[in-house]
Design a protein around this motif. Structure first.
Motif, short mmCIF file in Angstrom:
data_model
loop_
_atom_site.label_atom_id
_atom_site.label_comp_id
_atom_site.label_asym_id
_atom_site.label_seq_id
_atom_site.Cartn_x
_atom_site.Cartn_y
_atom_site.Cartn_z
N GLU A 3 -0.50 -12.36 -8.58
CA GLU A 3 -0.03 -11.44 -9.61
C GLU A 3 0.92 -10.36 -9.10
OE1 GLU A 3 -3.99 -10.99 -8.71
OE2 GLU A 3 -3.47 -12.89 -9.58
N GLU A 4 0.58 -10.03 -7.65
CA GLU A 4 1.35 -8.81 -7.09
C GLU A 4 2.84 -9.27 -7.00
OE1 GLU A 4 -0.08 -8.16 -3.40
OE2 GLU A 4 -2.31 -8.25 -3.96
N LEU A 5 3.13 -10.45 -7.22
CA LEU A 5 4.40 -11.21 -7.35
C LEU A 5 5.18 -10.93 -8.40
CD1 LEU A 5 3.99 -14.50 -5.25
CD2 LEU A 5 4.70 -12.21 -4.28
N GLY A 6 4.63 -10.58 -9.45
CA GLY A 6 5.37 -10.40 -10.91
C GLY A 6 5.91 -11.60 -11.24
N GLY A 7 7.17 -11.69 -11.60
CA GLY A 7 7.78 -12.89 -12.11
C GLY A 7 7.96 -14.01 -11.26
N LEU A 8 7.61 -13.79 -10.13
CA LEU A 8 7.56 -14.98 -9.17
C LEU A 8 5.96 -15.72 -9.00
CD1 LEU A 8 9.29 -13.54 -6.03
CD2 LEU A 8 10.41 -14.96 -7.87
N SER A 9 5.41 -15.25 -9.85
CA SER A 9 3.84 -15.51 -9.52
C SER A 9 3.60 -17.28 -10.10
CB SER A 9 2.79 -14.76 -10.21
OG SER A 9 2.93 -14.56 -11.68
N GLU A 10 4.26 -17.27 -11.33
CA GLU A 10 4.01 -18.59 -11.83
C GLU A 10 4.57 -19.85 -10.89
OE1 GLU A 10 4.94 -19.72 -15.86
OE2 GLU A 10 4.11 -17.67 -16.46
N ALA A 39 -1.65 -15.70 0.44
CA ALA A 39 -1.23 -15.04 1.53
C ALA A 39 0.15 -15.50 1.89
CB ALA A 39 -2.07 -14.59 2.28
N TYR A 40 0.39 -16.79 2.02
CA TYR A 40 1.77 -17.10 2.57
C TYR A 40 2.80 -17.10 1.72
CZ TYR A 40 4.75 -21.00 3.90
OH TYR A 40 5.84 -22.02 4.48
N PHE A 41 2.61 -16.55 0.36
CA PHE A 41 3.70 -16.34 -0.55
C PHE A 41 3.93 -15.04 -0.57
CE2 PHE A 41 2.19 -20.76 -1.42
CZ PHE A 41 3.44 -21.27 -1.71
N LEU A 42 3.13 -13.83 -0.02
CA LEU A 42 3.26 -12.54 -0.17
C LEU A 42 4.64 -11.90 -0.03
CD1 LEU A 42 -0.26 -11.12 0.44
CD2 LEU A 42 0.63 -11.63 -1.48
N ASN A 43 5.34 -12.58 0.95
CA ASN A 43 6.44 -11.83 1.23
C ASN A 43 7.85 -12.17 0.42
OD1 ASN A 43 5.80 -10.65 3.49
ND2 ASN A 43 6.37 -12.10 5.03
N LEU A 44 7.40 -13.04 -0.80
CA LEU A 44 8.42 -13.48 -1.65
C LEU A 44 8.71 -12.27 -2.30
CD1 LEU A 44 6.83 -16.66 -3.47
CD2 LEU A 44 8.96 -16.66 -1.80
N SER A 45 7.94 -11.23 -2.68
CA SER A 45 8.47 -10.04 -3.40
C SER A 45 9.35 -9.09 -2.67
CB SER A 45 7.14 -9.35 -3.76
OG SER A 45 6.51 -8.69 -2.49
N LYS A 46 9.67 -9.42 -1.36
CA LYS A 46 10.45 -8.70 -0.47
C LYS A 46 12.21 -9.18 -0.51
CE LYS A 46 7.10 -7.04 2.49
NZ LYS A 46 6.77 -7.32 3.98
N SER A 47 12.27 -10.52 -1.37
CA SER A 47 13.56 -10.97 -1.44
C SER A 47 14.21 -10.45 -2.57
CB SER A 47 13.32 -12.74 -1.73
OG SER A 47 12.56 -12.97 -0.53
N GLU A 48 15.66 -10.81 -2.31
CA GLU A 48 16.54 -10.11 -3.28
C GLU A 48 16.71 -10.77 -4.56
OE1 GLU A 48 20.07 -9.81 -1.20
OE2 GLU A 48 19.16 -8.74 0.37
#
Length: 57
Positions: A3-10, A39-48
């Motif tokens: 859920e920390e990923l916001g719009g990317l979570s789904e 945890a593998y996906f947590l860096n997604l939130s840092k992408s542009e």
């Protein structure tokens, strides 16, 4: 955690599920010990951008 990923979570959850199903499939033959966690996906939130986020993985 995703859920920390916001719009990317789904999208992240969908890809995580498909990846783990493939890992456990008879073709690959690995068990749940080899599954990828959120945890593998947590860096997604840092992408542009969304497209770039998953390409960066």
């Amino acid at each position: 955690m995703l859920e920390e990923l916001g719009g990317l979570s789904e999208e992240a959850e969908s890809r995580l599920t498909k990846l783990n199903e493939t890992i456990s499939s008879p073709d690959i033959g690995l068990g749940s010990d080899y599954h990828v966690g959120p945890a593998y996906f947590l860096n997604l939130s840092k992408s542009e951008s969304t497209a770039k986020a998953f390409d960066d993985l």
